[in-house]
Scaffold this active site. Structure first.
Site, PDB file in Angstrom:
ATOM      1  N   GLU A   1      -7.257   8.671   6.281  1.00  0.00           N
ATOM      2  CA  GLU A   1      -7.526   9.337   7.560  1.00  0.00           C
ATOM      3  C   GLU A   1      -8.011  10.773   7.425  1.00  0.00           C
ATOM      4  O   GLU A   1      -7.317  11.726   7.809  1.00  0.00           O
ATOM      5  CB  GLU A   1      -6.272   9.291   8.449  1.00  0.00           C
ATOM      6  CG  GLU A   1      -5.776   7.889   8.730  1.00  0.00           C
ATOM      7  CD  GLU A   1      -4.650   7.852   9.775  1.00  0.00           C
ATOM      8  OE1 GLU A   1      -4.143   8.923  10.146  1.00  0.00           O
ATOM      9  OE2 GLU A   1      -4.306   6.747  10.213  1.00  0.00           O
TER      10      GLU A   1
ATOM     11  N   HIS B   1      -2.804  11.033   0.662  1.00  0.00           N
ATOM     12  CA  HIS B   1      -2.227  10.825   1.995  1.00  0.00           C
ATOM     13  C   HIS B   1      -1.543  12.136   2.402  1.00  0.00           C
ATOM     14  O   HIS B   1      -0.346  12.177   2.664  1.00  0.00           O
ATOM     15  CB  HIS B   1      -1.260   9.634   1.988  1.00  0.00           C
ATOM     16  CG  HIS B   1      -1.015   9.016   3.333  1.00  0.00           C
ATOM     17  ND1 HIS B   1      -1.153   7.664   3.584  1.00  0.00           N
ATOM     18  CD2 HIS B   1      -0.635   9.552   4.511  1.00  0.00           C
ATOM     19  CE1 HIS B   1      -0.853   7.406   4.862  1.00  0.00           C
ATOM     20  NE2 HIS B   1      -0.531   8.541   5.438  1.00  0.00           N
TER      21      HIS B   1
ATOM     22  N   GLU C   1      -3.391  -0.058   8.220  1.00  0.00           N
ATOM     23  CA  GLU C   1      -2.180   0.309   8.972  1.00  0.00           C
ATOM     24  C   GLU C   1      -2.308  -0.219  10.387  1.00  0.00           C
ATOM     25  O   GLU C   1      -3.364  -0.122  11.009  1.00  0.00           O
ATOM     26  CB  GLU C   1      -2.003   1.837   9.083  1.00  0.00           C
ATOM     27  CG  GLU C   1      -1.574   2.526   7.834  1.00  0.00           C
ATOM     28  CD  GLU C   1      -1.430   4.050   8.011  1.00  0.00           C
ATOM     29  OE1 GLU C   1      -1.156   4.501   9.150  1.00  0.00           O
ATOM     30  OE2 GLU C   1      -1.597   4.748   7.007  1.00  0.00           O
TER      31      GLU C   1
ATOM     32  N   GLU D   1       7.885  10.877  10.183  1.00  0.00           N
ATOM     33  CA  GLU D   1       6.634  10.728  10.941  1.00  0.00           C
ATOM     34  C   GLU D   1       6.017  12.107  11.210  1.00  0.00           C
ATOM     35  O   GLU D   1       5.913  12.570  12.341  1.00  0.00           O
ATOM     36  CB  GLU D   1       6.896   9.920  12.223  1.00  0.00           C
ATOM     37  CG  GLU D   1       5.686   9.707  13.123  1.00  0.00           C
ATOM     38  CD  GLU D   1       4.405   9.251  12.430  1.00  0.00           C
ATOM     39  OE1 GLU D   1       4.478   8.478  11.466  1.00  0.00           O
ATOM     40  OE2 GLU D   1       3.333   9.710  12.855  1.00  0.00           O
ATOM     41  N   TRP D   2       5.651  12.790  10.139  1.00  0.00           N
ATOM     42  CA  TRP D   2       4.902  14.040  10.202  1.00  0.00           C
ATOM     43  C   TRP D   2       5.519  15.021  11.219  1.00  0.00           C
ATOM     44  O   TRP D   2       6.726  15.258  11.153  1.00  0.00           O
ATOM     45  CB  TRP D   2       3.414  13.745  10.459  1.00  0.00           C
ATOM     46  CG  TRP D   2       2.888  12.743   9.461  1.00  0.00           C
ATOM     47  CD1 TRP D   2       2.482  11.462   9.713  1.00  0.00           C
ATOM     48  CD2 TRP D   2       2.767  12.913   8.031  1.00  0.00           C
ATOM     49  NE1 TRP D   2       2.105  10.834   8.546  1.00  0.00           N
ATOM     50  CE2 TRP D   2       2.266  11.685   7.495  1.00  0.00           C
ATOM     51  CE3 TRP D   2       3.020  13.948   7.130  1.00  0.00           C
ATOM     52  CZ2 TRP D   2       2.022  11.488   6.135  1.00  0.00           C
ATOM     53  CZ3 TRP D   2       2.773  13.753   5.771  1.00  0.00           C
ATOM     54  CH2 TRP D   2       2.280  12.542   5.297  1.00  0.00           C
TER      55      TRP D   2
ATOM     56  N   ARG E   1       0.856  -1.186   0.000  1.00  0.00           N
ATOM     57  CA  ARG E   1       0.000   0.000   0.000  1.00  0.00           C
ATOM     58  C   ARG E   1       0.893   1.237   0.000  1.00  0.00           C
ATOM     59  O   ARG E   1       1.729   1.399   0.886  1.00  0.00           O
ATOM     60  CB  ARG E   1      -0.910   0.000   1.237  1.00  0.00           C
ATOM     61  CG  ARG E   1      -1.703   1.273   1.402  1.00  0.00           C
ATOM     62  CD  ARG E   1      -2.697   1.236   2.570  1.00  0.00           C
ATOM     63  NE  ARG E   1      -3.312   2.547   2.667  1.00  0.00           N
ATOM     64  CZ  ARG E   1      -3.159   3.402   3.675  1.00  0.00           C
ATOM     65  NH1 ARG E   1      -2.458   3.060   4.745  1.00  0.00           N
ATOM     66  NH2 ARG E   1      -3.720   4.589   3.645  1.00  0.00           N
TER      67      ARG E   1
ATOM     68  N   ASN F   1      -7.207   2.014   9.974  1.00  0.00           N
ATOM     69  CA  ASN F   1      -5.896   2.192  10.603  1.00  0.00           C
ATOM     70  C   ASN F   1      -6.091   2.159  12.103  1.00  0.00           C
ATOM     71  O   ASN F   1      -6.812   2.981  12.665  1.00  0.00           O
ATOM     72  CB  ASN F   1      -5.267   3.532  10.197  1.00  0.00           C
ATOM     73  CG  ASN F   1      -4.892   3.574   8.728  1.00  0.00           C
ATOM     74  OD1 ASN F   1      -4.991   2.572   8.017  1.00  0.00           O
ATOM     75  ND2 ASN F   1      -4.452   4.731   8.271  1.00  0.00           N
TER      76      ASN F   1
ATOM     77  N   TYR G   1      -4.164   1.964  15.840  1.00  0.00           N
ATOM     78  CA  TYR G   1      -2.934   2.048  16.635  1.00  0.00           C
ATOM     79  C   TYR G   1      -3.181   1.875  18.122  1.00  0.00           C
ATOM     80  O   TYR G   1      -2.339   1.368  18.839  1.00  0.00           O
ATOM     81  CB  TYR G   1      -2.233   3.390  16.373  1.00  0.00           C
ATOM     82  CG  TYR G   1      -1.630   3.435  14.989  1.00  0.00           C
ATOM     83  CD1 TYR G   1      -0.386   2.871  14.746  1.00  0.00           C
ATOM     84  CD2 TYR G   1      -2.321   3.992  13.916  1.00  0.00           C
ATOM     85  CE1 TYR G   1       0.169   2.867  13.479  1.00  0.00           C
ATOM     86  CE2 TYR G   1      -1.779   3.999  12.646  1.00  0.00           C
ATOM     87  CZ  TYR G   1      -0.532   3.437  12.432  1.00  0.00           C
ATOM     88  OH  TYR G   1       0.009   3.422  11.170  1.00  0.00           O
TER      89      TYR G   1
ATOM     90  N   TRP H   1       2.246  -1.082   9.296  1.00  0.00           N
ATOM     91  CA  TRP H   1       2.862   0.238   9.152  1.00  0.00           C
ATOM     92  C   TRP H   1       4.166   0.200   9.929  1.00  0.00           C
ATOM     93  O   TRP H   1       4.123   0.063  11.130  1.00  0.00           O
ATOM     94  CB  TRP H   1       1.957   1.362   9.673  1.00  0.00           C
ATOM     95  CG  TRP H   1       2.618   2.687   9.453  1.00  0.00           C
ATOM     96  CD1 TRP H   1       3.458   3.357  10.312  1.00  0.00           C
ATOM     97  CD2 TRP H   1       2.544   3.477   8.257  1.00  0.00           C
ATOM     98  NE1 TRP H   1       3.915   4.502   9.717  1.00  0.00           N
ATOM     99  CE2 TRP H   1       3.370   4.608   8.463  1.00  0.00           C
ATOM    100  CE3 TRP H   1       1.877   3.331   7.029  1.00  0.00           C
ATOM    101  CZ2 TRP H   1       3.545   5.589   7.480  1.00  0.00           C
ATOM    102  CZ3 TRP H   1       2.039   4.316   6.067  1.00  0.00           C
ATOM    103  CH2 TRP H   1       2.867   5.428   6.306  1.00  0.00           C
TER     104      TRP H   1
HETATM  105  C1  FCB Z   1      -1.130   7.325  10.634  1.00  0.00           C
HETATM  106  C2  FCB Z   1      -0.724   7.810   9.272  1.00  0.00           C
HETATM  107  C3  FCB Z   1       0.596   7.301   8.795  1.00  0.00           C
HETATM  108  C4  FCB Z   1       1.605   7.168   9.909  1.00  0.00           C
HETATM  109  C5  FCB Z   1       1.015   6.481  11.109  1.00  0.00           C
HETATM  110  C6  FCB Z   1       1.967   6.299  12.260  1.00  0.00           C
HETATM  111  O1  FCB Z   1      -1.970   8.268  11.223  1.00  0.00           O
HETATM  112  O2  FCB Z   1      -1.684   7.442   8.318  1.00  0.00           O
HETATM  113  O3  FCB Z   1       1.024   8.116   7.753  1.00  0.00           O
HETATM  114  O4  FCB Z   1       2.121   8.410  10.205  1.00  0.00           O
HETATM  115  O5  FCB Z   1      -0.106   7.162  11.557  1.00  0.00           O
END
Ligand code: FCB
Length: 442
Positions: A170, A125, A349, A402-403, A75, A296, A298, A395
């Site tokens: 997202e 994205h 993810e 990481e943003w 992906r 996604n 986490y 992921w």
């Molecule tokens: C998600 C994002 C991805 C990555 C993960 C850790 O929110 O989609 O790009 O940064 O978190």
């Protein structure tokens, strides 16, 4: 041995701005993440995606990693500013199509297919062309037309080979992190605007879904949402009412329009005058029948009364300070199955950031291995209990940008030494290779 259904799809995920680098190359235009990351104070350590994993040049090496992993599916996302670097919102129009941008993804798709790896493509994205932002970005309703034009250009070029499309990754982050909490590009902090931006993102999803289907009737189209269960430390009726409302505001706000064709009623009422302007057919357009929902996952969101709960003493936390809580994934999957219209689900993810260090050329990351194992167990349990879960994407294939955290958080199955661009598969890479090979857990 926990074996998965025969056609279960194992994959790994990345996103364009997080890995590609080469931001000035081959006609790519500026994105809102270029602008944001180059604005002092926005990203940890002043990091930018200028080079990232240099995947734009090293994609063949990364493909070798995928082969080594035995990866059946990959992906990735397309960088809109590579395809339409001069896009403007109407009446100015989309501008020139950048052939070199298309060619990059074209060769990647060919090489993936030649290696028997199915491409799962995300159209958005988060790397919006900066010029579209200058025209109002997701606050300008006409951006939906720009998104459809971009979608058409990409699908016309790749749709003969790419069968799996996700419109957005997202929308919660696009709209709420970008327009309400100010922590993502474009860095605005306005609740009313964030709800309006969210609505336009959702509308563009519906229109793009129609556009993809019109061009490619056999396409599988979905959207990727980040979701979590909202849980409370105690279980009073107030807690339950709070959790319901919070779920609606964070998760239902995206799920319900897409799957039920309506915004969640209590959250709508709670927002009062802040609700977005919508036009009569919008929700009908947003609620296109979908081939799948990308999820996604986490962590769960844990509250103490109406506040975020402090860290639990007996729980584990990742480098992001996210609680490791795989049962939350099971509860989320079964909740979706119970409360929402049936739709096949992919985990698009799932993964964790931990402090990784290279020792004698190896990276031992037992906590990430555990994280993955526990979440894969939760997936298996959900399938046993009737959830139509079709796949799981880790992921991420690589450590990456990481943003707002820059390079300080490592989520990869593969370690990236950013000074040399050396890739070092971690122990979790080996673990995941075995999962794929066995189609499950030992
Ligand atoms: C998600 C994002 C991805 C990555 C993960 C850790 O929110 O989609 O790009 O940064 O978190």
């Amino acid at each position: 041995m926990q074996v998965f259904p025969k056609n279960f799809v194992w994959g790994a995920a990345t996103a364009s701005y997080q890995i590609e680098g080469a931001v000035h190359e081959d006609g790519r235009g500026e994105s809102i993440w270029d602008r944001f990351s180059h604005t002092p104070g926005k990203v940890h350590n002043g990091d930018t995606g200028d080079v990232a994993c240099d995947h734009y040049h090293r994609w063949r090496d990364d493909l070798e990693l995928m082969k080594q992993l035995g990866l059946p599916a990959y992906r990735f996302s397309i960088a809109w500013p590579r395809i339409l670097p001069n896009a403007r919102i109407l009446p100015n129009g989309r501008g020139q199509v950048n052939e070199k941008g298309l060619a990059f993804y074209d060769q990647l798709v060919d090489a993936l297919l030649a290696a028997n790896i199915q491409p799962y493509v995300t159209l958005y994205h988060w790397d919006l062309p900066q010029m579209l932002e200058d025209d109002g970005g997701w606050l300008n309703r006409d951006i939906v037309n720009a998104f459809v034009e971009y979608t058409q250009v990409v699908v016309k070029r790749l749709g003969d080979r790419v069968k799996q499309w996700s419109t957005h990754n997202e929308p919660f982050c696009t709209a709420f992190l970008g327009y309400r909490y100010g922590v993502h590009a474009p860095g605005l902090s306005d609740e009313v605007q964030s709800l309006q931006a969210a609505h336009h993102v959702l509308l563009s999803h519906g229109l793009a879904t129609q556009a993809i289907r019109a061009l490619q009737p056999d396409a599988q189209v979905g959207i990727v949402l980040n979701l979590w269960t909202v849980e409370t430390l105690t279980d009073t009726s107030d807690d339950r009412a709070f959790a319901d409302l919070q779920w609606q505001k964070d998760c239902g706000w995206y799920l319900d329009p897409v799957l039920r064709g309506q915004y969640p009623a209590q959250a709508w009422a709670a927002y009062e005058a802040k609700v977005p302007a919508i036009q009569p057919d919008d929700l009908k357009v947003i609620a296109q029948p979908l081939d799948y929902l990308g999820l996604n996952y986490y962590m769960r969101a844990l509250y103490d009364g109406p506040r975020r709960a402090p860290k639990l003493l007996d729980a584990e936390y990742t480098e992001m300070d996210w609680e490791v809580h795989a049962p939350g994934l099971y509860r989320l999957l079964t909740k979706l199955q119970r409360e929402y219209p049936a739709v096949p689900i992919y985990i698009t993810e799932n993964g964790a950031a931990f402090k990784d260090t290279v020792e004698d050329g190896a990276v031992h990351d037992p906590r990430r291995v555990n994280y993955l194992r526990e979440h894969i167990v939760a997936c298996r349990q959900a399938i046993n209990d009737g959830v139509d879960l079709r796949g799981y994407f880790a992921w991420s294939l690589l450590d990456n940008f990481e943003w707002a955290h820059g390079y300080s958080k490592r989520f990869g199955l593969t370690y990236v030494d950013y000074a040399t661009q050396q890739r070092i598969p971690k122990d979790s890479f080996e673990f995941y290779r075995e999962v794929i090979k066995r189609n499950g857990l030992a």
